[in-house]
Design a protein around this motif. Structure first.
Motif, short mmCIF file in Angstrom:
data_model
loop_
_atom_site.label_atom_id
_atom_site.label_comp_id
_atom_site.label_asym_id
_atom_site.label_seq_id
_atom_site.Cartn_x
_atom_site.Cartn_y
_atom_site.Cartn_z
N LEU A 77 -1.76 -12.19 4.54
CA LEU A 77 -1.16 -10.88 4.68
C LEU A 77 -1.06 -10.53 6.10
O LEU A 77 -0.03 -9.81 6.64
N GLU A 78 -2.02 -11.04 7.01
CA GLU A 78 -1.73 -10.82 8.53
C GLU A 78 -0.43 -11.59 8.98
O GLU A 78 0.45 -10.90 9.87
N ALA A 79 0.15 -12.75 8.55
CA ALA A 79 1.18 -13.50 8.97
C ALA A 79 2.42 -12.64 8.38
O ALA A 79 3.45 -12.83 9.02
N PHE A 80 2.32 -12.00 7.44
CA PHE A 80 3.69 -11.19 6.79
C PHE A 80 3.45 -9.95 7.04
O PHE A 80 4.54 -9.14 6.63
N GLU A 81 2.60 -9.21 7.56
CA GLU A 81 2.31 -7.74 7.64
C GLU A 81 3.57 -7.02 8.31
O GLU A 81 3.98 -6.21 7.89
N HIS A 82 4.15 -7.63 9.57
CA HIS A 82 4.90 -6.97 10.42
C HIS A 82 6.29 -7.78 10.43
O HIS A 82 7.28 -7.60 11.41
N GLY A 83 6.50 -8.69 9.45
CA GLY A 83 7.62 -9.73 9.59
C GLY A 83 8.75 -9.49 8.40
O GLY A 83 8.18 -9.98 7.29
N TYR A 84 9.81 -9.04 8.81
CA TYR A 84 11.00 -9.45 7.73
C TYR A 84 11.18 -10.66 7.67
O TYR A 84 10.81 -11.43 8.69
N PRO A 85 11.29 -11.44 6.65
CA PRO A 85 12.29 -10.97 5.64
C PRO A 85 11.30 -10.82 4.12
O PRO A 85 11.89 -10.46 3.11
N VAL A 86 9.96 -10.86 4.38
CA VAL A 86 9.05 -10.85 3.28
C VAL A 86 8.60 -9.41 2.98
O VAL A 86 8.22 -8.62 3.66
N CYS A 87 8.92 -8.74 1.86
CA CYS A 87 8.51 -7.41 1.41
C CYS A 87 7.47 -7.41 0.76
O CYS A 87 6.77 -6.24 0.45
N SER A 88 7.01 -8.53 -0.24
CA SER A 88 5.98 -8.20 -1.07
C SER A 88 5.22 -9.32 -1.05
O SER A 88 6.02 -10.98 -1.08
N LEU A 89 3.80 -9.52 -1.36
CA LEU A 89 3.05 -10.52 -1.50
C LEU A 89 2.02 -10.44 -2.78
O LEU A 89 1.49 -9.45 -3.01
N ILE A 90 1.93 -11.51 -3.43
CA ILE A 90 1.16 -11.45 -4.67
C ILE A 90 0.16 -12.58 -4.60
O ILE A 90 0.68 -13.89 -4.55
N SER A 91 -0.93 -12.37 -4.87
CA SER A 91 -2.23 -13.31 -4.98
C SER A 91 -3.04 -12.98 -6.01
O SER A 91 -3.35 -11.81 -6.26
N GLU A 92 -3.73 -14.07 -6.43
CA GLU A 92 -4.74 -13.79 -7.35
C GLU A 92 -6.08 -12.87 -6.72
O GLU A 92 -6.86 -12.58 -7.49
#
Length: 122
Positions: A77-92
């Motif tokens: 979550l931290e790695a992609f929080e402020h970074g385009y191009p990932v807009c959604s993260l899905i985890s169990e």
């Protein structure tokens, strides 16, 4: 003499015109590489720091959440929080996908992951 191995990230970044935005994919791969290094480092010292227990929570699959699972999810979550191009993260480890609307554009990505693969369990 054999050719020097090339990383996937470097291979993607050296491609010119393709049907995918290679710079974006290269950025994602670079972040995944850093995430992997952080998690690998933590796994080597986890037992010394008391990080091998359970959090008391249950994930969406009905499994008890381990401290390392939750920590690994937080790293993603931290790695992609402020970074385009990932807009959604899905985890169990999350009840709902994490959606960063500010990162969403025409060519954004969604990453599905298991933060800590359970290969270490007996």
């Amino acid at each position: 003499m054999s050719a020097r191995p090339i990383t996937l990230t470097r291979h993607i970044m050296t491609k010119k015109a393709t049907s995918i935005p290679v710079a974006d994919l290269g950025l994602i791969m670079e972040r995944l590489e850093l995430i992997g290094k952080r998690i690998a480092r933590e796994l080597t010292i986890a037992s010394l720091g008391g990080e091998l227990g359970y959090t008391g929570a249950t994930n969406v699959q009905g499994e008890q959440v381990k401290k390392l699972d939750q920590w690994g999810n937080d790293v993603f979550l931290e790695a992609f929080e402020h970074g385009y191009p990932v807009c959604s993260l899905i985890s169990e480890e999350m009840d709902e996908p994490r959606h960063y609307s500010s990162n969403c554009r025409d060519n954004s990505y969604c990453i599905l992951y298991d933060p800590i693969r359970r290969v270490l369990e007996h």
